[in-house]
Structures are given as structure tokens and as C-alpha cells.
Write a protein that holds these residues in place. Structure first.
Motif, PDB file in Angstrom:
ATOM      1  N   HIS A  73       0.677  15.666  -4.278  1.00 48.20           N
ATOM      2  CA  HIS A  73      -0.649  15.303  -3.755  1.00 48.20           C
ATOM      3  C   HIS A  73      -1.190  14.142  -4.591  1.00 48.20           C
ATOM      4  N   GLN A  74      -0.750  12.936  -4.288  1.00 45.52           N
ATOM      5  CA  GLN A  74      -1.061  11.798  -5.152  1.00 45.52           C
ATOM      6  C   GLN A  74      -2.434  11.206  -4.918  1.00 45.52           C
ATOM      7  N   THR A  75      -3.220  11.827  -4.063  1.00 46.40           N
ATOM      8  CA  THR A  75      -4.606  11.368  -3.900  1.00 46.40           C
ATOM      9  C   THR A  75      -5.516  11.961  -4.969  1.00 46.40           C
ATOM     10  N   VAL A  76      -4.991  12.868  -5.791  1.00 46.55           N
ATOM     11  CA  VAL A  76      -5.755  13.439  -6.904  1.00 46.55           C
ATOM     12  C   VAL A  76      -4.960  13.274  -8.191  1.00 46.55           C
ATOM     13  N   GLY A  77      -5.655  13.376  -9.331  1.00 48.95           N
ATOM     14  CA  GLY A  77      -4.974  13.404 -10.622  1.00 48.95           C
ATOM     15  C   GLY A  77      -4.502  12.064 -11.128  1.00 48.95           C
ATOM     16  N   ASN A  78      -5.166  10.979 -10.732  1.00 45.94           N
ATOM     17  CA  ASN A  78      -4.711   9.660 -11.175  1.00 45.94           C
ATOM     18  C   ASN A  78      -4.851   9.508 -12.690  1.00 45.94           C
ATOM     19  N   ILE A  79      -3.851   8.892 -13.288  1.00 41.92           N
ATOM     20  CA  ILE A  79      -3.935   8.490 -14.686  1.00 41.92           C
ATOM     21  C   ILE A  79      -3.003   7.301 -14.865  1.00 41.92           C
ATOM     22  N   PRO A  80      -3.504   6.161 -15.333  1.00 47.05           N
ATOM     23  CA  PRO A  80      -2.653   4.979 -15.488  1.00 47.05           C
ATOM     24  C   PRO A  80      -1.504   5.235 -16.458  1.00 47.05           C
ATOM     25  N   THR A  81      -0.395   4.566 -16.225  1.00 45.15           N
ATOM     26  CA  THR A  81       0.780   4.729 -17.080  1.00 45.15           C
ATOM     27  C   THR A  81       0.451   4.421 -18.542  1.00 45.15           C
ATOM     28  N   LYS A 113      -2.648   6.205  10.423  1.00 46.51           N
ATOM     29  CA  LYS A 113      -1.705   6.888  11.309  1.00 46.51           C
ATOM     30  C   LYS A 113      -0.613   7.612  10.515  1.00 46.51           C
ATOM     31  N   ILE A 114      -0.394   7.163   9.266  1.00 45.49           N
ATOM     32  CA  ILE A 114       0.629   7.801   8.423  1.00 45.49           C
ATOM     33  C   ILE A 114       0.040   8.983   7.664  1.00 45.49           C
ATOM     34  N   GLY A 152       4.094  14.978   2.348  1.00 46.55           N
ATOM     35  CA  GLY A 152       3.870  14.633   0.956  1.00 46.55           C
ATOM     36  C   GLY A 152       4.694  13.459   0.473  1.00 46.55           C
ATOM     37  N   ASP A 153       5.639  12.954   1.287  1.00 43.79           N
ATOM     38  CA  ASP A 153       6.399  11.762   0.905  1.00 43.79           C
ATOM     39  C   ASP A 153       5.442  10.592   0.692  1.00 43.79           C
ATOM     40  N   ILE A 154       5.770   9.737  -0.264  1.00 46.45           N
ATOM     41  CA  ILE A 154       4.954   8.551  -0.525  1.00 46.45           C
ATOM     42  C   ILE A 154       5.622   7.362   0.157  1.00 46.45           C
ATOM     43  N   GLN A 163       0.837  -1.197   0.000  1.00 42.73           N
ATOM     44  CA  GLN A 163       0.000   0.000   0.000  1.00 42.73           C
ATOM     45  C   GLN A 163       0.876   1.253   0.000  1.00 42.73           C
ATOM     46  N   ASP A 164       0.552   2.184  -0.914  1.00 41.69           N
ATOM     47  CA  ASP A 164       1.208   3.496  -0.916  1.00 41.69           C
ATOM     48  C   ASP A 164       0.383   4.457  -0.070  1.00 41.69           C
ATOM     49  N   VAL A 165       1.079   5.228   0.759  1.00 42.18           N
ATOM     50  CA  VAL A 165       0.406   6.173   1.652  1.00 42.18           C
ATOM     51  C   VAL A 165       1.110   7.521   1.562  1.00 42.18           C
ATOM     52  N   GLU A 166       0.329   8.575   1.433  1.00 41.03           N
ATOM     53  CA  GLU A 166       0.900   9.919   1.413  1.00 41.03           C
ATOM     54  C   GLU A 166       1.107  10.409   2.840  1.00 41.03           C
ATOM     55  N   MET A 167       2.346  10.796   3.174  1.00 41.23           N
ATOM     56  CA  MET A 167       2.669  11.261   4.518  1.00 41.23           C
ATOM     57  C   MET A 167       1.953  12.570   4.832  1.00 41.23           C
ATOM     58  N   ARG A 168       1.079  12.522   5.840  1.00 44.04           N
ATOM     59  CA  ARG A 168       0.357  13.720   6.270  1.00 44.04           C
ATOM     60  C   ARG A 168       0.453  13.938   7.782  1.00 44.04           C
ATOM     61  N   ASN A 169       1.016  12.977   8.488  1.00 41.99           N
ATOM     62  CA  ASN A 169       1.125  13.081   9.941  1.00 41.99           C
ATOM     63  C   ASN A 169       2.303  13.987  10.293  1.00 41.99           C
ATOM     64  N   THR A 170       1.988  15.194  10.738  1.00 41.61           N
ATOM     65  CA  THR A 170       3.045  16.182  11.021  1.00 41.61           C
ATOM     66  C   THR A 170       3.933  15.757  12.188  1.00 41.61           C
ATOM     67  N   ARG A 171       3.493  14.766  12.971  1.00 41.83           N
ATOM     68  CA  ARG A 171       4.307  14.290  14.103  1.00 41.83           C
ATOM     69  C   ARG A 171       5.621  13.682  13.606  1.00 41.83           C
ATOM     70  N   TYR A 172       5.594  13.089  12.420  1.00 37.80           N
ATOM     71  CA  TYR A 172       6.786  12.417  11.904  1.00 37.80           C
ATOM     72  C   TYR A 172       7.591  13.287  10.944  1.00 37.80           C
ATOM     73  N   VAL A 173       7.008  14.383  10.495  1.00 33.57           N
ATOM     74  CA  VAL A 173       7.696  15.258   9.543  1.00 33.57           C
ATOM     75  C   VAL A 173       8.900  15.916  10.213  1.00 33.57           C
ATOM     76  N   GLY A 174      10.043  15.867   9.537  1.00 30.58           N
ATOM     77  CA  GLY A 174      11.270  16.440  10.092  1.00 30.58           C
ATOM     78  C   GLY A 174      12.069  15.458  10.922  1.00 30.58           C
ATOM     79  N   GLN A 175      11.535  14.248  11.176  1.00 31.18           N
ATOM     80  CA  GLN A 175      12.268  13.230  11.926  1.00 31.18           C
ATOM     81  C   GLN A 175      12.937  12.269  10.959  1.00 31.18           C
ATOM     82  N   ASN A 176      14.064  11.703  11.390  1.00 30.09           N
ATOM     83  CA  ASN A 176      14.734  10.728  10.530  1.00 30.09           C
ATOM     84  C   ASN A 176      14.137   9.336  10.751  1.00 30.09           C
ATOM     85  N   LEU A 177      14.577   8.389   9.954  1.00 35.09           N
ATOM     86  CA  LEU A 177      13.989   7.045   9.971  1.00 35.09           C
ATOM     87  C   LEU A 177      14.157   6.372  11.326  1.00 35.09           C
ATOM     88  N   THR A 178      15.319   6.543  11.931  1.00 35.09           N
ATOM     89  CA  THR A 178      15.566   5.920  13.226  1.00 35.09           C
ATOM     90  C   THR A 178      14.630   6.471  14.292  1.00 35.09           C
TER      91      THR A 178
END
Length: 566
Positions: A438-446, A378-379, A360-362, A307-322
Motif C-alpha cells: 500500500h504505497q499511498t501510505v508510509g512515505n519516507i525518503p531514501t 483508471k489504473i 497492489g502492483d506498482i 508517474q507511479d500508480v498503485e493497481m486498484r482496478n479489479t478489472r485488470y487483476v488476473g489478466q496478462n499484459l497482452t
């Protein structure tokens, strides 16, 4: 009987010009696919030649069809390349500016010298520039400039008519010659194949990652599943075992003939068969710690999804992976969930501990449907994969582009405009960039994007051939072959000089990027389509978009300059 049949066919074609349009595409791609040595004409050039031949039927295709087809093509190109284009803007684009300027100057000098040598009047010279350089706007600016010379109505009408004649004779080869130079001659001079360089450039953009095509998968997947029969870790809970072997999750347990769902407090017993899912390196450790690996066990199949999810949770924005993975909330949620990839602006990011999340990261996660439902919200917002095109979004994109193309700015009385093509390209770039954020809009298959590009461009050149081919043939009969041959020089010479200028002065190394820039600097849309086909990816688009926009300005200015100096 034969006369009646031919009249019936001709009458049918006049009422159904679309028959000739699709026949041009079919036969054009058939002819374009024929390879002679390393030379291959390509479907676009083939469609153009077939359409010119079929123009003898005298069937007219509405100009609106040509406009629609080209708008679809150029918008799709811009949309596909928007994220990369805006990332590439900077000091590096200076060479595209200089290349577009060089081609315009070289084209002007070539037209001027040939017009003097062969005693062409101002009208024929302007038409020669418009057709040989495939910039139709030159006709408009040249005709407007002629009205400023104070000529008699008869002389003005004659010269403006000659603009059309010069254009009609030279435009067909102007399109075809640009294809030959960009696709066949440029790689030979560069000593590098377009497809090879396009793959190399794409690999550099992906930071060494591989971009998988439809239906492709890695032979060694990072996350895998295996069955083990417990022999070592007896009477331990699922939770404690997962802590010992970090990077795995126990999804299902089979005890005798019973299937047991694996909860955190479930105790593992001897001879239990467990389904373990995890990262490949963790699974290697599991083999030594858990016991014997089993080939199969009835009832132990579990369906996993990505599943692809667009990052919208500001709690994780600016934090590194660890930081994110070690947070209390994520520690509670991440059972059975695996981070597969992170994309930003359409490009994959390296999954190292220092990678910082942005809005906005996917995020691509892998797990069972139940685990995914627990985590996705949650993401941020899940991105639903669909075979349907969001025509609310893309219809608006085309409208915006075509409106932009209507805008005319006058500089010293000279009209400057992007035109429908330039407007649709700019809109496509902007809407493609917005979609990447904003990948929740503008879908068009390859596949839909590819269809718009292929059908739009090939259909566009076929309409040009059907509409202008007969006029060009008739004009050559009346004027002789000399004007056509002069047009060949106007088409080829500036581009050949541009190749050497780009290679030795501007320092182009990548033939795919260079071919896109060269096609754009000549407003050579059919050539660009064939370059894309050769490249196999969108690598040439960034350089094309920049030079194409500039060429619409630089080449348009040649109209009044030719009128002034010839």
C-alpha cells in the motif's frame, strides 16, 4: 588560568553530554575512514573507540538516548527490508536457524571451558558471556538464576556484582571484535568481497534488471522523442499513422510557423515537423517511414513525466499484459502513455506478454501531464513522491515495536523476550512489508532511511562507549588484563568456528548474506551496520533479521546455563 579553563570545559561537558556524542561521531568516522592496506575500521567501530577514549571525562549520557537511537536504527533496517524478508522465508532459512544455534552452543562451550581453566566464579563467567557475546539480556537471566541457588545475601550480592564487572570489561571488544570478524576476516576466509557478492545477490533478486540509484539513468532509454519532417506519409491522419507504426504517438505538429496540437483526425501535410514519442524499436521504423529527422525546432519542446500508480482496478487483476493492452478501454486510453515498469513487493517484474497483474502492483507510466491525468485514475491511486516522512505511519510503527519488546514469556522460569531491538526490528519488517503493498501510505525518503540507520547505529555505540568505557578501563586496572583477554577469545572463537561451519557445512557461498547472518547470530548490531556499509545495499538484512531474532532467544538462555554448569 589553565585550571580554570579545564574546570569550565569539564563543567560544560557534564551539562551538555551531547557535545561528546557528536564529537565521537565526527572523530570516529574520520578515524574509521583511514585505510591500512585492505583493512578499514569503519565509522561505527571508530565512533566506539573514540567514545571509549572520551569516557575519561566521566560524562554520563542518559540511557534513554541509547534506546531511542538504537530503536531508530533497527526499525529503519527492518522497514527497508520488510518486502524481501517475507519473500525469503521458507526452507532456505533453515541454515540461518542452524547457524544461530551453532554460535550459541559454541559460545556456551567456550565460556564454560575458559571459566574452568581460569577458575572464574559463576558471576564473572556469566558477565563474560554477556559482554563477549554482546547479549546484555544474559546479565538479567544469569542474575535471576543466581537468586535460585540459595546463597547468602553477601555471596549473592558479590556474584551479581561480578556479572556486571565481567560484562563491563568484555563488552567493548565484544562489539569491536564482531565488526573485525564480519567485515575483515570473513571475506578473506570466503575468498569473496562483501560488496561484490551484495551486487551479485541484488542482481539475482532483480532477475537481471539493474537497480538505478539517485540521479542515474540508462544511456539507452526505452522511450525517447524525436523530430521528423514529413516527406512520405502525406495527407494521413495522426490516428492512422500511429496505427501503422505501433508503439509511437505524435504529440505536436509544426506547420510553417504555427504550432498545431495533434488530434486523432489531424491531417499531416508535406514539410510538417512532428514531435514523435515512442519505444526505441518503434522509432527506428519511424525513421524509414516518416522522412528526415530534424535536430531541433522552436516551440516543439514538450514536458514528459513519469508517474507511479498503485493497481486498484479489479478489472485488470488476473489478466496478462497482452489482454490488458488489447482491451477496448485501454486501446482508447493509451495514446501518449507508455508502460515503463511494473514492481511487486519492491521488485521489478519482466515486461513480457505473460506477466499477470495483481492488486497492489506498482505501475510506472510515462507521458505528458494531460495524458497521465486521463489514464491514472483508471489504473488506481497515484503515488505522490514527497520529501516528507509520514510520521503518523512510522511513529505508530516504532510504538508497536517497542510494545512488542516489552512482552516477556517465561519458559521453565526463564524470561524470554525480543527486547526493544527485536521488537523494533519485527515491527519495521511488518510495516515495510505493508508499505510495499500500500504505497499511498508510509512515505519516507531514501535519504531519511539512510540517516536513521547511520546516525542511529553510530550514535548508539558512541553512547555505549561513553557510558561503559571508563568502567571497563577501571575494572581492567583492578582485575588485570587477563579477564579482558579471556573476553577476546569468547568474542572471536565462536565466530571463527561459525565461519567454517557456515562455509563447509551449511554451504554459504555469498559473503554478504553470510556476514549478515553471522552478525545476527551474535546480536552484533554494530557489526551488522558495518556489513551494510560494505555491502552498499540491503542484501545482508534478510539473513540478519532471522538470526538476530533467534539469537535473542538462544543467547539469552545461556545465562542460567552458565550459572548451572560453571
Amino acid at each position: 588560568m589553565f585550571q580554570w579553563l579545564s574546570n569550565w570545559i569539564l563543567d560544560g561537558l557534564k551539562h551538555s553530554p551531547e557535545i561528546l556524542l557528536f564529537l565521537s561521531l565526527s572523530l570516529g568516522y574520520l578515524i574509521g575512514g583511514i585505510r591500512i592496506g585492505k583493512f578499514q575500521l569503519g565509522g561505527v567501530a571508530g565512533s566506539l573507540l573514540v567514545a571509549v577514549a572520551l569516557s575519561v571525562f566521566g560524562v554520563t549520557v542518559d540511557a534513554g538516548v541509547k534506546a531511542v537511537l538504537f530503536a531508530l536504527f533497527i526499525y529503519a533496517v527492518g522497514f527497508e527490508s520488510g518486502p524481501q524478508f517475507f519473500r525469503s522465508l521458507g526452507v532456505k532459512t533453515l541454515r540461518e536457524i542452524f547457524l544461530a544455534l551453532f554460535i550459541a552452543v559454541a559460545g556456551f562451550v567456550t565460556v564454560l571451558v575458559l571459566a574452568k581453566l581460569f577458575h572464574l566464579d559463576k558471576g564473572l563467567a556469566a558477565g563474560l558471556a554477556a559482554g563477549g557475546l554482546t547479549q546484555s539480556a544474559i546479565m538479567g537471566t544469569a542474575s535471576d538464576a543466581l537468586t535460585q541457588l540459595g546463597l547468602s545475601p553477601e555471596e549473592l550480592s558479590r556474584l551479581q556484582g561480578n556479572v556486571t564487572i565481567g560484562y563491563a570489561v568484555t563488552y567493548i571488544f565484544g562489539s569491536l571484535g564482531a565488526i573485525i570478524v564480519c567485515v575483515n576476516i570473513l571475506p578473506k576466509i570466503m575468498g569473496r568481497e562483501i560488496n561484490d557478492d551484495a551486487i551479485q545477490a541484488e542482481a539475482e533478486q532483480l532477475h537481471g534488471s539493474l537497480l538505478l540509484g539517485s540521479g542515474q539513468n540508462f544511456a539507452l532509454s526505452d522511450v525517447t522523442g524525436r523530430l521528423y519532417r514529413i516527406t512520405n506519409k502525406v495527407n494521413q491522419t495522426v490516428e492512422s499513422l500511429e496505427k501503422v507504426i505501433n508503439g509511437i504517438s505524435i504529440e505536436r505538429i509544426k506547420r510553417g510557423n504555427r504550432i498545431i496540437e495533434a488530434g486523432p483526425e489531424t491531417l499531416l501535410k508535406a514539410k510538417d515537423i512532428i514531435l514523435v514519442v515512442g519505444h526505441r524499436d518503434a522509432m527506428i521504423k519511424a525513421t524509414d517511414l516518416l522522412g528526415e529527422e530534424e535536430n531541433s525546432a522552436q516551440g516543439m519542446d514538450v514536458v514528459m513525466n513519469t508517474q507511479d500508480v498503485e493497481m486498484r482496478n479489479t478489472r485488470y487483476v488476473g489478466q496478462n499484459l497482452t489482454q490488458v493492452l488489447s482491451s477496448d478501454e485501454v486501446m482508447k486510453l493509451k495514446h501518449g502513455i507508455y508502460l515503463i515498469a511494473v514492481h511487486r513487493d519492491g521488485q521489478p517484474l519482466p515486461l513480457n506478454n505473460d506477466m499477470v497483474f495483481k492488486l497492489g502492483d506498482i505501475i510506472t507510466v510515462y507521458g505528458t501531464d494531460g495524458d497521465l491525468r486521463r489514464v491514472v485514475d483508471k489504473i488506481g491511486a497515484p503515488i505522490t513522491k514527497s520529501e516528507k516522512t509520514d510520521w503518523i505511519f512510522h511513529g505508530l510503527g516504532l510504538v508497536v515495536g517497542l510494545i512488542i519488546g516489552l512482552i516477556v514469556i517465561r519458559v521453565s522460569g526463564i524470561p524470554i523476550t525480543l527486547g526493544a531491538g527485536g521488537g523494533a526490528l519485527l515491527s519495521g519488517l511488518l510495516f515495510g512489508w505493508y508499505r510495499s503493498l500500500h504505497q499511498t501510505v508510509g512515505n519516507i525518503p531514501t535519504g531519511a532511511v539512510q540517516l536513521l540507520k547511520d546516525f542511529g547505529l553510530a550514535g548508539f555505540v558512541a553512547v555505549v562507549g561513553l557510558s561503559s568505557g571508563l568502567q571497563a578501563i577501571d575494572t581492567i586496572k583492578d582485575q588485570g588484563i587477563s579477564l579482558f583477554l579471556i573476553g577476546v577469545v569468547v568474542t572471536l572463537l565462536p565466530m571463527l568456528l561459525g565461519i567454517y561451519f557456515g562455509k563447509y557445512v551449511l554451504g554459504y557461498k555469498n559473503s554478504a548474506v553470510f556476514a549478515g547472518a553471522l552478525a545476527g547470530s551474535r546480536s552484533a548490531n554494530p557489526a551488522f551496520g558495518e556489513v551494510l556499509n560494505k555491502a552498499g545495499n540491503s542484501t545482508p538484512t534478510n539473513s540478519f533479521a532471522i538470526t538476530y531474532a533467534l539469537a535473542n532467544v538462544f543467547l539469552t538462555l545461556l545465562g542460567p546455563l552458565v550459572v548451572a554448569f560453571v
